[in-house]
Enzyme design. Sequence first.
Site, PDB file in Angstrom:
ATOM      1  N   LYS A  90       0.997  -1.638   0.219  1.00  7.32           N
ATOM      2  CA  LYS A  90       0.474  -0.044   0.223  1.00  7.32           C
ATOM      3  C   LYS A  90       0.897   1.144   0.203  1.00  7.32           C
ATOM      4  O   LYS A  90      -0.010   2.399  -0.235  1.00  7.32           O
ATOM      5  CB  LYS A  90      -1.413   0.128   1.274  1.00  7.32           C
ATOM      6  N   ARG A  91       1.986   0.990   0.775  1.00 10.33           N
ATOM      7  CA  ARG A  91       3.020   2.183   1.165  1.00 10.33           C
ATOM      8  C   ARG A  91       3.218   2.551  -0.521  1.00 10.33           C
ATOM      9  O   ARG A  91       3.662   3.879  -0.937  1.00 10.33           O
ATOM     10  CB  ARG A  91       3.840   1.817   1.927  1.00 10.33           C
TER      11      ARG A  91
END
Length: 489
Positions: A255-256
Amino acid sequence: MPGEVRVRFAPSPTGLPHIGNIRTALFNWLFARHHGGKFIVRVEDTDQVRLVPGSIEAMLAGLRWLGIDWDEGPEVGGPYGPYQQSERLQIYYDLANKLVVQGNAYHCYCSRERLDQVRQGQRERHTPPKYDCKCRFLSQDEKDSLRAEAESDVIRFAMPQSGITRVNDLIRGEVEWKNELLDDFIILKSDGFPTYHLAVVADDHLMEISHVMRAEEWLPSTPRHLQLYEALGFDPPEFAHLPMIMGPDRAKLSKRHGATAIGEYEDDGYLPEALLNFMVLLGWSLDGETEKMPTQDIIDNFTLDRVTKSAAIFDQEKLLWMNGVYIRELTSDQLADRMLPYLERDLDDELKPVEQDYLRRIAPLLQERIKRLDEAANMSSIFFKVDKFEDTGILVQKGMDRDSTLTALKAALDQLSATDDYGHEKLEEVLNATGEKLSLSRRQFFGVLRTATTGRTVSPPLFEMMEVLGKDSVVSRMEDAVEQFSAAG
Ligand code: GLU
């Protein structure tokens, strides 16, 4: 390609589908379509503990949104069903028992505590974690007494303890493993469910899968699968392990890095065809250069020799760029149609319903300025209403004061009321003359106009915008601006 190409996408319903899953689906689909074969979706739900409700529906919705259709599988059925592993338990059970009878598998009665102790000992000796095969070599008496005492049992595969298992992977080339390093892995769990290894081999065989194309993380499982094929007397399919996907920092994609569940790309205003094009470049390339390609061209050229071995890098900026390119290539009517659901979702209720014809006139003015469809509401709301001036000071341009601004507003209002031709060229011509008469620069005078008619300092091109708004709306916006500005001064 000898025989019919049959490939499968075999998701486990353990969470929302992400770029990695869908890239695997996409490559399988492209391969099937390139070879005129079949693309099958099979639900691998044997890990009942990790099931996440709704994940299969989300997966199928994601595929459908991208235009990835399947020939067999959930919702469409097919001659090799059922396509959900939890509905095929008897098949795995029978195969596991067949392996036991043949001597290729055995019941294991070891408790969790004992396995933990074995693991602990291996850790202390720095040897690889592996089942110590205690139950593999039991006498019949020992088996009987353990069975009587055991709370539950599992079936393990009896791995050959010497020799080598080799695969000629269509992407990675020849890979081999020493059998002595491989574990006697579980094939049937105590709850009667198979493990992934048994189920995947059974189904790939029974569904006549010709090529197993999956993420690289499954490569270490391949020797187990090959040994199972051999013990069951099945011909193995071809294998092709797709490169990993990493973030620009070379860490596993997360997600980062901006990678989110597939549904979020739709919510965020990405076009499915742009995302599809972007995803195919995660491990495949036509010639190392071409980036934007129509799906049919990708299908025509999709061969495995163009799949890279090295990890693919997911670059969110590139996706955004590509989406912008696709948006600019739509006709303005198409763009209006594509924007509509986002406006219906995001515009304030009092501005809805959005009138389709009006939207078609707005769309060309946004086309160069948005990279995602979810930007449309914010950018187009000025066509529906003026942002309230929180501070009328924003009307005052650099090098001007309140007096000259009020004069400019009034002169513009007079001109706009007197003009009937609201074609953007004509508007620019007459207003340019007005500004010159006031000895204001274009930047100053048009800045006042833009802010007065939109309530913002940044907008789509001023005169085109006024043309779309039309005389009544422009004049009334100018009147309001004059009134508010005078009141505040
Ligand atoms: N069910 C596995 C997964 O989720 C599929 C592995 C395979 O394709 O063999 O990812």
